[in-house]
Write a protein that holds these residues in place. Structure first.
Motif, PDB file in Angstrom:
ATOM      1  N   THR A 125     -67.193  -3.850  -4.601  1.00 38.17           N
ATOM      2  CA  THR A 125     -66.102  -2.928  -4.499  1.00 38.17           C
ATOM      3  C   THR A 125     -65.208  -4.231  -5.847  1.00 38.17           C
ATOM      4  O   THR A 125     -64.164  -3.571  -6.312  1.00 38.17           O
ATOM      5  CB  THR A 125     -64.994  -2.827  -3.489  1.00 38.17           C
ATOM      6  OG1 THR A 125     -65.191  -3.966  -3.062  1.00 38.17           O
ATOM      7  CG2 THR A 125     -65.632  -1.628  -2.296  1.00 38.17           C
ATOM      8  N   GLY A 126     -65.152  -5.447  -5.461  1.00 35.71           N
ATOM      9  CA  GLY A 126     -65.054  -5.882  -6.956  1.00 35.71           C
ATOM     10  C   GLY A 126     -63.256  -6.698  -6.724  1.00 35.71           C
ATOM     11  O   GLY A 126     -62.755  -7.586  -7.133  1.00 35.71           O
ATOM     12  N   GLN A 127     -62.608  -6.456  -5.786  1.00 37.12           N
ATOM     13  CA  GLN A 127     -61.236  -6.054  -5.757  1.00 37.12           C
ATOM     14  C   GLN A 127     -60.752  -5.897  -4.070  1.00 37.12           C
ATOM     15  O   GLN A 127     -61.447  -5.508  -3.322  1.00 37.12           O
ATOM     16  CB  GLN A 127     -60.886  -5.357  -6.535  1.00 37.12           C
ATOM     17  CG  GLN A 127     -60.744  -5.574  -7.979  1.00 37.12           C
ATOM     18  CD  GLN A 127     -59.893  -4.424  -8.542  1.00 37.12           C
ATOM     19  OE1 GLN A 127     -59.147  -3.426  -8.370  1.00 37.12           O
ATOM     20  NE2 GLN A 127     -59.830  -4.635  -9.969  1.00 37.12           N
ATOM     21  N   LEU A 128     -59.579  -7.309  -3.590  1.00 35.32           N
ATOM     22  CA  LEU A 128     -59.192  -7.475  -2.320  1.00 35.32           C
ATOM     23  C   LEU A 128     -59.062  -6.186  -2.167  1.00 35.32           C
ATOM     24  O   LEU A 128     -59.241  -5.959  -1.155  1.00 35.32           O
ATOM     25  CB  LEU A 128     -58.238  -8.451  -2.891  1.00 35.32           C
ATOM     26  CG  LEU A 128     -58.071  -8.823  -1.403  1.00 35.32           C
ATOM     27  CD1 LEU A 128     -58.829  -9.266   0.006  1.00 35.32           C
ATOM     28  CD2 LEU A 128     -57.198  -9.765  -1.305  1.00 35.32           C
ATOM     29  N   GLN A 129     -58.565  -5.632  -2.514  1.00 31.23           N
ATOM     30  CA  GLN A 129     -57.215  -4.339  -1.951  1.00 31.23           C
ATOM     31  C   GLN A 129     -58.481  -3.429  -1.862  1.00 31.23           C
ATOM     32  O   GLN A 129     -58.145  -2.457  -0.788  1.00 31.23           O
ATOM     33  CB  GLN A 129     -56.252  -3.448  -2.473  1.00 31.23           C
ATOM     34  CG  GLN A 129     -55.169  -5.058  -3.007  1.00 31.23           C
ATOM     35  CD  GLN A 129     -53.665  -4.525  -3.663  1.00 31.23           C
ATOM     36  OE1 GLN A 129     -53.713  -3.381  -4.524  1.00 31.23           O
ATOM     37  NE2 GLN A 129     -52.519  -4.760  -3.224  1.00 31.23           N
ATOM     38  N   PRO A 130     -58.713  -2.982  -2.731  1.00 31.14           N
ATOM     39  CA  PRO A 130     -59.744  -1.516  -2.294  1.00 31.14           C
ATOM     40  C   PRO A 130     -61.130  -1.971  -0.875  1.00 31.14           C
ATOM     41  O   PRO A 130     -60.997  -1.286  -0.159  1.00 31.14           O
ATOM     42  CB  PRO A 130     -61.120  -1.601  -3.732  1.00 31.14           C
ATOM     43  CG  PRO A 130     -59.926  -2.278  -4.778  1.00 31.14           C
ATOM     44  CD  PRO A 130     -59.130  -2.885  -4.391  1.00 31.14           C
ATOM     45  N   MET A 131     -61.110  -3.863  -1.287  1.00 33.71           N
ATOM     46  CA  MET A 131     -62.251  -4.376   0.090  1.00 33.71           C
ATOM     47  C   MET A 131     -61.480  -4.100   1.511  1.00 33.71           C
ATOM     48  O   MET A 131     -62.278  -3.459   2.337  1.00 33.71           O
ATOM     49  CB  MET A 131     -62.490  -5.226  -0.034  1.00 33.71           C
ATOM     50  CG  MET A 131     -63.717  -5.666   0.740  1.00 33.71           C
ATOM     51  SD  MET A 131     -65.452  -5.200   0.914  1.00 33.71           S
ATOM     52  CE  MET A 131     -66.300  -5.857   1.871  1.00 33.71           C
ATOM     53  N   LEU A 132     -60.540  -3.848   1.549  1.00 32.80           N
ATOM     54  CA  LEU A 132     -59.455  -4.432   2.829  1.00 32.80           C
ATOM     55  C   LEU A 132     -59.519  -2.538   2.827  1.00 32.80           C
ATOM     56  O   LEU A 132     -59.925  -2.175   4.264  1.00 32.80           O
ATOM     57  CB  LEU A 132     -58.473  -4.780   2.346  1.00 32.80           C
ATOM     58  CG  LEU A 132     -58.505  -6.024   2.190  1.00 32.80           C
ATOM     59  CD1 LEU A 132     -56.540  -7.024   1.703  1.00 32.80           C
ATOM     60  CD2 LEU A 132     -58.878  -6.742   4.220  1.00 32.80           C
ATOM     61  N   LEU A 133     -59.302  -2.002   1.899  1.00 28.93           N
ATOM     62  CA  LEU A 133     -58.935  -0.575   2.004  1.00 28.93           C
ATOM     63  C   LEU A 133     -59.978   0.124   2.654  1.00 28.93           C
ATOM     64  O   LEU A 133     -60.388   1.041   3.676  1.00 28.93           O
ATOM     65  CB  LEU A 133     -58.545   0.020   0.812  1.00 28.93           C
ATOM     66  CG  LEU A 133     -58.700   1.656   1.193  1.00 28.93           C
ATOM     67  CD1 LEU A 133     -57.547   2.185   2.393  1.00 28.93           C
ATOM     68  CD2 LEU A 133     -57.739   2.320  -0.524  1.00 28.93           C
ATOM     69  N   GLY A 134     -61.336  -0.124   1.777  1.00 30.00           N
ATOM     70  CA  GLY A 134     -62.468   0.352   2.895  1.00 30.00           C
ATOM     71  C   GLY A 134     -63.330  -0.180   3.987  1.00 30.00           C
ATOM     72  O   GLY A 134     -63.342   0.354   4.848  1.00 30.00           O
ATOM     73  N   LEU A 135     -63.107  -1.079   3.970  1.00 29.76           N
ATOM     74  CA  LEU A 135     -63.064  -1.663   5.559  1.00 29.76           C
ATOM     75  C   LEU A 135     -61.955  -1.103   6.370  1.00 29.76           C
ATOM     76  O   LEU A 135     -62.910  -1.185   7.503  1.00 29.76           O
ATOM     77  CB  LEU A 135     -62.728  -3.363   5.902  1.00 29.76           C
ATOM     78  CG  LEU A 135     -63.797  -4.335   4.806  1.00 29.76           C
ATOM     79  CD1 LEU A 135     -63.689  -5.185   4.770  1.00 29.76           C
ATOM     80  CD2 LEU A 135     -65.375  -4.130   5.590  1.00 29.76           C
TER      81      LEU A 135
END
Length: 179
Positions: A125-135
């Motif tokens: 995902t490469g970025q903090l916010q998309p990763m947090l949202l995905g998790l």
């Protein structure tokens, strides 16, 4: 042994094409993204990584074990899709999520395979916010399904459920939609 090579290849190709197409469609609405230099290569490498993540999620759903080579292949393809500045940021996101998840393995039912998977997903995902949202999407959906299965009596409180497919599904939705 849960998938024949032909079926694994078909699953890989289907996931790569579907998620790559979804991301391309999402990017087409934003010309600044779709016209950026290197977007096509990033899309191709990222879609290939998505295929490996889908196969890993399937194996985890069937056997409750995440194959390290599949997560490593996804991470390597994700790294190949990025320029050096973007790679360093994505690697930091992947390392943060891996180390956090690894620290939680002794205190929760989170497995070490899930920890490795979160590292690969962070790099993908490469970025903090998309990763947090995905998790968050993945964990919430897993929780809803687990509660529903408890209510209808299909599982009990001691039944283990694979988390990897849910983590991959949440990250995939965010990756595909982010363009």
């Amino acid at each position: 042994g849960v998938l024949s090579p032909l079926r694994a290849g078909a699953l890989w190709a289907a996931a790569a094409v579907l998620l790559g197409s979804a991301r391309s469609f999402a990017a087409s609405s934003r010309t600044d993204v779709s016209l950026r230099s290197g977007f096509a290569a990033e899309l191709a490498w990222g879609a290939a990584a998505a295929g490996f993540l889908a196969v890993a999620a399937y194996v985890d759903a069937a056997l409750q074990i995440l194959p390290d080579p599949l997560a490593a292949a996804a991470a390597a393809l994700s790294a190949a899709s990025r320029g050096i500045d973007d790679l360093l940021a994505a690697a930091a996101v992947g390392a943060l999520f891996f180390l956090t998840a690894f620290a939680l393995t002794s205190a929760t039912s989170l497995g070490r395979g899930d920890a490795k998977l979160t590292g690969a997903l962070g790099l993908w995902t490469g970025q903090l916010q998309p990763m947090l949202l995905g998790l968050a999407v993945g964990v919430v959906c897993a929780g809803i399904v687990a509660c529903a299965l408890l209510v209808v009596g299909k599982i009990d409180r001691r039944t283990t459920m694979a988390l990897g497919p849910w983590l991959v599904a949440g990250a995939s939705a965010v990756w595909a939609g982010s363009g």
